[in-house]
Design a protein around this motif. Structure first.
Motif, PDB file in Angstrom:
ATOM      1  N   ASP A 164      61.210  44.406   1.794  1.00  0.00           N
ATOM      2  CA  ASP A 164      62.129  43.963   2.860  1.00  0.00           C
ATOM      3  C   ASP A 164      62.579  42.511   2.682  1.00  0.00           C
ATOM      4  OD1 ASP A 164      61.384  46.369   3.899  1.00  0.00           O
ATOM      5  OD2 ASP A 164      60.186  45.560   5.560  1.00  0.00           O
ATOM      6  N   HIS A 165      62.059  41.819   1.693  1.00  0.00           N
ATOM      7  CA  HIS A 165      62.288  40.374   1.662  1.00  0.00           C
ATOM      8  C   HIS A 165      63.748  40.002   1.402  1.00  0.00           C
ATOM      9  CE1 HIS A 165      63.011  39.193  -2.517  1.00  0.00           C
ATOM     10  NE2 HIS A 165      62.195  40.161  -2.866  1.00  0.00           N
ATOM     11  N   LYS A 166      64.132  38.883   1.977  1.00  0.00           N
ATOM     12  CA  LYS A 166      65.485  38.344   1.759  1.00  0.00           C
ATOM     13  C   LYS A 166      65.359  37.016   1.012  1.00  0.00           C
ATOM     14  CE  LYS A 166      67.669  40.676   5.658  1.00  0.00           C
ATOM     15  NZ  LYS A 166      66.563  41.446   6.282  1.00  0.00           N
ATOM     16  N   GLY A 167      64.435  36.988   0.054  1.00  0.00           N
ATOM     17  CA  GLY A 167      64.250  35.786  -0.760  1.00  0.00           C
ATOM     18  C   GLY A 167      62.954  35.062  -0.444  1.00  0.00           C
ATOM     19  N   ILE A 168      62.370  35.371   0.719  1.00  0.00           N
ATOM     20  CA  ILE A 168      61.117  34.686   1.100  1.00  0.00           C
ATOM     21  C   ILE A 168      60.065  35.723   1.475  1.00  0.00           C
ATOM     22  CG2 ILE A 168      60.071  32.870   2.524  1.00  0.00           C
ATOM     23  CD1 ILE A 168      62.915  32.067   3.409  1.00  0.00           C
ATOM     24  N   ILE A 169      58.850  35.538   0.956  1.00  0.00           N
ATOM     25  CA  ILE A 169      57.688  36.316   1.395  1.00  0.00           C
ATOM     26  C   ILE A 169      56.647  35.290   1.845  1.00  0.00           C
ATOM     27  CG2 ILE A 169      55.851  37.898   0.694  1.00  0.00           C
ATOM     28  CD1 ILE A 169      57.924  38.735  -1.600  1.00  0.00           C
ATOM     29  N   ALA A 170      56.151  35.447   3.061  1.00  0.00           N
ATOM     30  CA  ALA A 170      55.183  34.468   3.559  1.00  0.00           C
ATOM     31  C   ALA A 170      53.754  34.928   3.296  1.00  0.00           C
ATOM     32  CB  ALA A 170      55.397  34.234   5.055  1.00  0.00           C
ATOM     33  N   ASN A 171      52.933  33.977   2.891  1.00  0.00           N
ATOM     34  CA  ASN A 171      51.497  34.175   2.707  1.00  0.00           C
ATOM     35  C   ASN A 171      50.845  33.789   4.043  1.00  0.00           C
ATOM     36  OD1 ASN A 171      49.927  34.914   0.414  1.00  0.00           O
ATOM     37  ND2 ASN A 171      49.050  32.853   0.325  1.00  0.00           N
ATOM     38  N   PRO A 172      50.014  34.638   4.653  1.00  0.00           N
ATOM     39  CA  PRO A 172      49.443  34.280   5.956  1.00  0.00           C
ATOM     40  C   PRO A 172      48.451  33.121   5.859  1.00  0.00           C
ATOM     41  CG  PRO A 172      49.323  36.650   5.552  1.00  0.00           C
ATOM     42  CD  PRO A 172      49.670  35.996   4.248  1.00  0.00           C
ATOM     43  N   ASN A 173      48.043  32.675   7.035  1.00  0.00           N
ATOM     44  CA  ASN A 173      47.004  31.663   7.160  1.00  0.00           C
ATOM     45  C   ASN A 173      45.689  32.189   6.558  1.00  0.00           C
ATOM     46  OD1 ASN A 173      45.818  29.272   8.250  1.00  0.00           O
ATOM     47  ND2 ASN A 173      44.979  30.492   9.918  1.00  0.00           N
ATOM     48  N   CYS A 174      44.913  31.298   5.950  1.00  0.00           N
ATOM     49  CA  CYS A 174      43.683  31.685   5.257  1.00  0.00           C
ATOM     50  C   CYS A 174      42.734  32.506   6.131  1.00  0.00           C
ATOM     51  CB  CYS A 174      42.961  30.440   4.740  1.00  0.00           C
ATOM     52  SG  CYS A 174      42.863  29.098   5.938  1.00  0.00           S
ATOM     53  N   SER A 175      42.519  32.056   7.373  1.00  0.00           N
ATOM     54  CA  SER A 175      41.543  32.745   8.219  1.00  0.00           C
ATOM     55  C   SER A 175      42.049  34.117   8.653  1.00  0.00           C
ATOM     56  CB  SER A 175      41.166  31.887   9.434  1.00  0.00           C
ATOM     57  OG  SER A 175      42.299  31.257   9.969  1.00  0.00           O
ATOM     58  N   THR A 176      43.373  34.289   8.698  1.00  0.00           N
ATOM     59  CA  THR A 176      43.943  35.603   9.036  1.00  0.00           C
ATOM     60  C   THR A 176      43.774  36.582   7.879  1.00  0.00           C
ATOM     61  OG1 THR A 176      45.665  34.420  10.279  1.00  0.00           O
ATOM     62  CG2 THR A 176      46.011  36.780   9.889  1.00  0.00           C
ATOM     63  N   ILE A 177      44.068  36.111   6.650  1.00  0.00           N
ATOM     64  CA  ILE A 177      44.102  37.021   5.491  1.00  0.00           C
ATOM     65  C   ILE A 177      42.791  37.781   5.340  1.00  0.00           C
ATOM     66  CG2 ILE A 177      44.206  37.135   2.961  1.00  0.00           C
ATOM     67  CD1 ILE A 177      46.202  34.840   2.992  1.00  0.00           C
ATOM     68  N   GLN A 178      41.658  37.052   5.300  1.00  0.00           N
ATOM     69  CA  GLN A 178      40.392  37.721   5.025  1.00  0.00           C
ATOM     70  C   GLN A 178      40.025  38.676   6.163  1.00  0.00           C
ATOM     71  OE1 GLN A 178      38.118  33.877   4.821  1.00  0.00           O
ATOM     72  NE2 GLN A 178      36.663  34.912   6.167  1.00  0.00           N
ATOM     73  N   MET A 179      40.400  38.334   7.383  1.00  0.00           N
ATOM     74  CA  MET A 179      40.071  39.196   8.519  1.00  0.00           C
ATOM     75  C   MET A 179      40.859  40.501   8.467  1.00  0.00           C
ATOM     76  SD  MET A 179      39.952  38.358  12.582  1.00  0.00           S
ATOM     77  CE  MET A 179      41.692  38.463  12.990  1.00  0.00           C
ATOM     78  N   VAL A 180      42.182  40.415   8.271  1.00  0.00           N
ATOM     79  CA  VAL A 180      42.967  41.651   8.278  1.00  0.00           C
ATOM     80  C   VAL A 180      42.659  42.509   7.047  1.00  0.00           C
ATOM     81  CG1 VAL A 180      44.806  40.723   9.739  1.00  0.00           C
ATOM     82  CG2 VAL A 180      45.049  40.584   7.244  1.00  0.00           C
ATOM     83  N   ALA A 181      42.343  41.862   5.911  1.00  0.00           N
ATOM     84  CA  ALA A 181      41.988  42.636   4.717  1.00  0.00           C
ATOM     85  C   ALA A 181      40.758  43.498   5.002  1.00  0.00           C
ATOM     86  CB  ALA A 181      41.728  41.706   3.534  1.00  0.00           C
ATOM     87  N   ALA A 182      39.790  42.927   5.717  1.00  0.00           N
ATOM     88  CA  ALA A 182      38.560  43.668   6.022  1.00  0.00           C
ATOM     89  C   ALA A 182      38.763  44.691   7.138  1.00  0.00           C
ATOM     90  CB  ALA A 182      37.444  42.693   6.402  1.00  0.00           C
ATOM     91  N   LEU A 183      39.615  44.371   8.106  1.00  0.00           N
ATOM     92  CA  LEU A 183      39.746  45.256   9.270  1.00  0.00           C
ATOM     93  C   LEU A 183      40.713  46.422   9.044  1.00  0.00           C
ATOM     94  CD1 LEU A 183      39.711  42.807  12.325  1.00  0.00           C
ATOM     95  CD2 LEU A 183      37.798  44.002  11.210  1.00  0.00           C
ATOM     96  N   LYS A 184      41.624  46.282   8.084  1.00  0.00           N
ATOM     97  CA  LYS A 184      42.664  47.301   7.906  1.00  0.00           C
ATOM     98  C   LYS A 184      42.104  48.725   7.739  1.00  0.00           C
ATOM     99  CE  LYS A 184      46.780  49.023   6.782  1.00  0.00           C
ATOM    100  NZ  LYS A 184      47.766  49.386   7.805  1.00  0.00           N
ATOM    101  N   PRO A 185      41.091  48.938   6.872  1.00  0.00           N
ATOM    102  CA  PRO A 185      40.613  50.324   6.726  1.00  0.00           C
ATOM    103  C   PRO A 185      40.042  50.888   8.038  1.00  0.00           C
ATOM    104  CG  PRO A 185      39.250  48.788   5.443  1.00  0.00           C
ATOM    105  CD  PRO A 185      40.451  48.032   5.893  1.00  0.00           C
TER     106      PRO A 185
END
Lengths: 345, 345
Positions: A122-143
């Motif tokens: 979906d990107h229009k030239g920009i893809i944002a990397n989330p905040n550090c504390s968000t990334i590890q949490m959602v990676a673990a919680l997604k499953p």
């Protein structure tokens, strides 16, 4: 016979703590580079950095720096991203932005590859990397979210000083030496270089990361709340967060409580985490094994342990999530996104 | 003219980290002493300790040590309490026990003076002092519980190494020096001297305090859960806890999330906390003021800040609670109880 497409890559903020890790990962992962341009502020321009045995010279990042660049990785602060990304996009570069500048922009996908890699297109030239504390949490919680549904997340963080940059690391080590020698800590950087009041971090914890917002939450806490909903694609998910700086160099830890929407067996939860991409289950109470920052430092994975059902609520689950904030929390997530763009999966 | 009743007091564990603070408080508070007996293990017997300008000699604690003692303060570990308290009670002493030995005994009141001082009169010779992390939490939450009702508590702790005794303090300082010098930490004490596996605490956090129980919670977490219900006198109160050791010398911090049973205004909550006995509200986001362990160390009060409504749940409230674990968390709570026994209120 095979052919490989090679990419002209620029790293903006190449001399910073995250930039350094990005370069290390591009090297280790043998990223398909046609060229590599290192960019920074005027102050750091001229710095020499070794990459694959060659010496590269850091240049000052300017609007015209992005001519011919295919992929640009930004981690030089929100103001730099806001000033330069529009020019980079105009020059045709796909920008992977590690700052807060575009994360909540509805036009910009906010991507953790293990969670929502489908949003990249979906990107229009920009893809944002989330905040550090968000990334590890959602990676673990997604499953768990996918399998059981999730109504609520209550998280308290234990965040390493490297999240505030190389200066904050030096500050904590300096303060530790001073305090051990019986001297005052003389705080000078944390909670944030840009805020007026400074607090000791050595042998202390500071319940403030980033500035306060009007509702009493800090910006770091609001990032966790807003970004989690955006990445999970679920505005009904209730999230509350308390973000705390602890005297640790690398590795954020999180005490996470979630309420699932359906019944679960704790063994199934552990199996889901074991099988999840990028996640390592490290959960052996009998052997006293659980994730800790000194263990997670330097590793790309997110580690999960202390997995247990809330004895007062059968659909409540406690987890302890640890990851290197400069790697999965920043550089590695950005390089993962770059690989998805560059390398046919 | 007035008369004052004087008491024969014994301090068991006089040479320990908590015992030291008890003696300091008895001195500072000018406790009405007829005599003061310092007791310890055979190993520490013979140690000289100054008290009000006199030198007292520590004696080995034995069953017959309690003859003539009116009030005995125990903080020498659960095994010592179990072995000696029955003898002390038989000799007529009121025992204030700072260990886990009698806390959940239905015959023994578990007392935080600000919360349930009325229970003191139920004692049958023993009054239990709760676990450090429980005391500061219930002291802060009681006024909110009384005013609004409370259905749930979710707490994550940031606990100082002094909670594991003087050896753990030395261990953390030694490890910090080693790591700063580029050497291995060589962990030797934490998470607990009595457990086989040791972990680094310097520049790290350890998500284990005390041993694990069968449900995946540690004993420290189970103490917080069970003791909170007992002290609040409410078995329906849902409590879950994650207890974490952090590299801090003195002062436990707690990120506490509560669900109240009725609507509240955040200003009323702050006023209730301001007015509560033993509680200091320290909550000024604009001035970056909030409780921190280096600030709370050495003070008897419990400090509360970061008070804010959960934006996803109008009856959810976040708080940050900090207190000196050796004072309100142990010695001061015990001396407060002794004062209630000794001094007509």
């Amino acid at each position: 016979m095979s052919t490989q497409t090679l990419f002209n890559v620029a790293v903006v903020g190449a001399t910073g703590a995250v930039g350094e890790q990005i370069l290390k990962l591009l090297e280790e992962r043998n990223f398909p580079l046609a060229s590599l341009k290192l960019l920074s502020s005027a102050r750091s321009a001229g710095t020499k950095i070794a990459f694959k045995g060659k010496e590269l010279t850091v240049e000052e990042a300017k609007p015209e720096s992005f001519k011919g660049v295919d992929i640009a990785l930004f981690s030089a602060g929100g103001d730099v991203s806001k000033a330069l990304i529009p020019h980079a996009v105009e020059h045709g570069a796909v920008c992977i932005d590690n700052t807060n500048a575009y994360r909540m922009d509805p036009e910009t996908p906010l991507v953790v590859p293990e969670v929502n890699i489908d949003k990249i297109s979906d990107h229009k030239g920009i893809i944002a990397n989330p905040n550090c504390s968000t990334i590890q949490m959602v990676a673990a919680l997604k499953p768990l979210y996918d399998r059981y549904g999730m109504s609520r997340i209550i998280v308290s963080t234990y965040q390493a000083v490297s999240g505030a940059g190389a200066k904050a690391i030096n500050e904590m080590l300096r303060q530790s030496r001073e305090v051990l020698a019986g001297n005052d800590a003389n705080p000078d950087i944390l909670p944030s270089a840009s805020l007026p009041v400074k607090h000791q971090i050595a042998f202390n914890v500071i319940p403030q990361i980033d500035k306060f917002t009007d509702n009493g939450f800090t910006l770091e806490e609001m990032k966790m709340i807003r970004e989690t909903k955006k990445i999970m694609g679920d505005d009904t998910l209730e999230v509350t967060a308390t973000c705390v700086r602890v005297p640790v160099v690398y590795g954020h830890s999180e005490s996470v409580y979630v309420e699932l929407k359906s019944d679960f067996e704790i063994e199934d939860v552990k199996n889901l985490l074991s099988d999840a991409p990028g996640i390592v289950l490290l959960d052996d109470p009998a052997g006293q094994q659980y994730p800790m920052p000194v263990f997670a430092a330097g590793k790309n994975e997110t580690f999960v342990g202390r997995v247990r059902r809330d004895i007062s609520n059968p659909r409540g689950l406690n987890l302890w999530i640890v990851s290197d904030n400069l790697l999965k929390g920043a550089a590695w997530n950005a390089v993962q996104i770059a690989e998805y763009i560059a390398i046919p999966q």
